[in-house]
Design a protein around this motif. Structure first.
Motif, mmCIF file in Angstrom:
data_model
loop_
_atom_site.group_PDB
_atom_site.id
_atom_site.type_symbol
_atom_site.label_atom_id
_atom_site.label_comp_id
_atom_site.label_asym_id
_atom_site.label_seq_id
_atom_site.Cartn_x
_atom_site.Cartn_y
_atom_site.Cartn_z
ATOM 1 N N LYS A 1 0.799 -1.180 0.128
ATOM 2 C CA LYS A 1 0.006 -0.094 -0.073
ATOM 3 C C LYS A 1 1.001 1.315 -0.101
ATOM 4 C CE LYS A 1 -4.037 -2.152 2.328
ATOM 5 N NZ LYS A 1 -4.820 -2.033 3.640
ATOM 6 N N VAL A 2 1.920 1.349 0.753
ATOM 7 C CA VAL A 2 2.791 2.298 0.698
ATOM 8 C C VAL A 2 3.523 2.569 -0.372
ATOM 9 C CG1 VAL A 2 5.135 3.233 1.911
ATOM 10 C CG2 VAL A 2 3.303 2.174 3.538
ATOM 11 N N ILE A 3 3.944 1.621 -1.163
ATOM 12 C CA ILE A 3 4.702 1.758 -2.549
ATOM 13 C C ILE A 3 3.392 2.276 -3.799
ATOM 14 C CG2 ILE A 3 5.436 0.097 -4.385
ATOM 15 C CD1 ILE A 3 6.733 -1.380 -2.283
ATOM 16 N N ARG A 4 2.465 1.583 -3.336
ATOM 17 C CA ARG A 4 1.421 2.169 -4.460
ATOM 18 C C ARG A 4 1.115 3.656 -4.203
ATOM 19 N NH1 ARG A 4 -1.263 -2.893 -3.239
ATOM 20 N NH2 ARG A 4 -0.819 -4.331 -4.828
ATOM 21 N N PHE A 5 1.067 4.054 -3.132
ATOM 22 C CA PHE A 5 0.884 5.459 -2.724
ATOM 23 C C PHE A 5 1.953 6.295 -3.254
ATOM 24 C CE2 PHE A 5 1.264 8.948 0.375
ATOM 25 C CZ PHE A 5 0.203 9.554 0.331
#
Length: 283
Positions: A105-109
């Motif tokens: 989720k952090v990488i996609r954000f």
């Protein structure tokens, strides 16, 4: 009482026509601006196009754009290769292994932020972490700044395309005894190949016309620089910018700038057509 004779029906029909007319008008305005830009580029740039523009280097009183075209080709090609390796690997991990958890989720954000980040900010970042410690502008710094721009595009396209592959294909391959890596390489990549390639071409087209990040990284040069990536390297966007601003009082250089703009636009148009072609191949 028939439906098409009621006041409510006539009011909705009138509203539909008004909205349709507004949409057609907005589309026509967009086409007018697009064709005006293309017409200006063709009329002003076509006179500067000649064989010498592709083989001569830029000089103070004219010359050609050979060194700038070569520099743009080298830096965008290297950035595309690096961006493809990093982007495809990251997109594959997100699609195949990172379905859940905080880290994906952090990488996609972060990836979504980088997709819309102004390119000049990326240029300033590379300037601070690469150019300042090295003490000079270099083609490597330009390549890195372009890589940072293309990586989010490739990550997004790779993840989206791999997610479109039905799980039944993965399960069928696994039932035959295939390893996970073999399923990804031979099954998933085969199905998503056209979509991933389309994303790479669109990313390549985007970084081909970037000026702001190169302003702080590779800068520009009037000399030929074939493979020395540790020094400044000429590039087409910066040459166009300098000829239309700093050297605007020299008519030959202004004509070269229009010619370079036409070449750059034609190259980006060809890349977009290629991306459309591969996208249709997938369909």
């Amino acid at each position: 009482m028939q439906t098409h004779t009621t006041p409510l029906y006539r009011r909705r029909k009138l509203l539909n026509r008004l909205v349709m007319a507004a949409c057609i008008g907005a589309t026509l305005i967009g086409f007018v601006f697009l064709f005006a830009i293309l017409l200006t580029l063709v009329t002003k740039g076509l006179s500067a196009i000649s064989p010498s523009i592709f083989i001569e280097r830029t000089r103070m009183n004219g010359g050609g754009l050979g060194n700038a075209i070569w520099g743009t080709f080298v830096m965008t090609s290297l950035a595309t290769i690096l961006g493809t390796v990093i982007g495809v690997a990251a997109g594959t991990w997100l699609a195949e292994y990172g379905n859940k958890g905080l880290l994906p989720k952090v990488i996609r954000f972060i990836n979504d932020i980088l997709l819309s980040a102004p390119s000049i900010i990326i240029g300033l970042f590379i300037y601070a972490v690469v150019v300042v410690p090295m003490g000079s502008f270099s083609a490597w710094a330009g390549v890195l700044s372009l890589t940072v721009i293309i990586v989010p595009v490739v990550i997004r396209s790779t993840e989206d395309m791999l997610r479109l592959i039905p799980n039944s294909l993965r399960e069928a391959a696994a039932a035959l005894g295939a390893h996970r890596w073999w399923i990804i390489v031979r099954v998933c990549y085969s199905g998503a190949r056209a979509g991933i390639l389309t994303g790479i071409l669109l990313g390549f087209a985007r970084i081909s016309g970037e000026t702001a990040p190169l302003l702080f990284t590779s800068l520009n040069s009037n000399q030929w620089n074939f493979f020395n990536l540790d020094s400044e390297m000429a590039n087409l966007p910066m040459t166009i910018y300098q000829n239309m601003t700093i050297n605007a009082f020299i008519p030959d250089l202004v004509s070269l700038a229009w010619g370079g703009a036409l070449i750059l636009t034609a190259a980006i148009l060809i890349l977009n057509i290629a991306a459309r072609y591969f996208s249709r191949q997938r369909t």
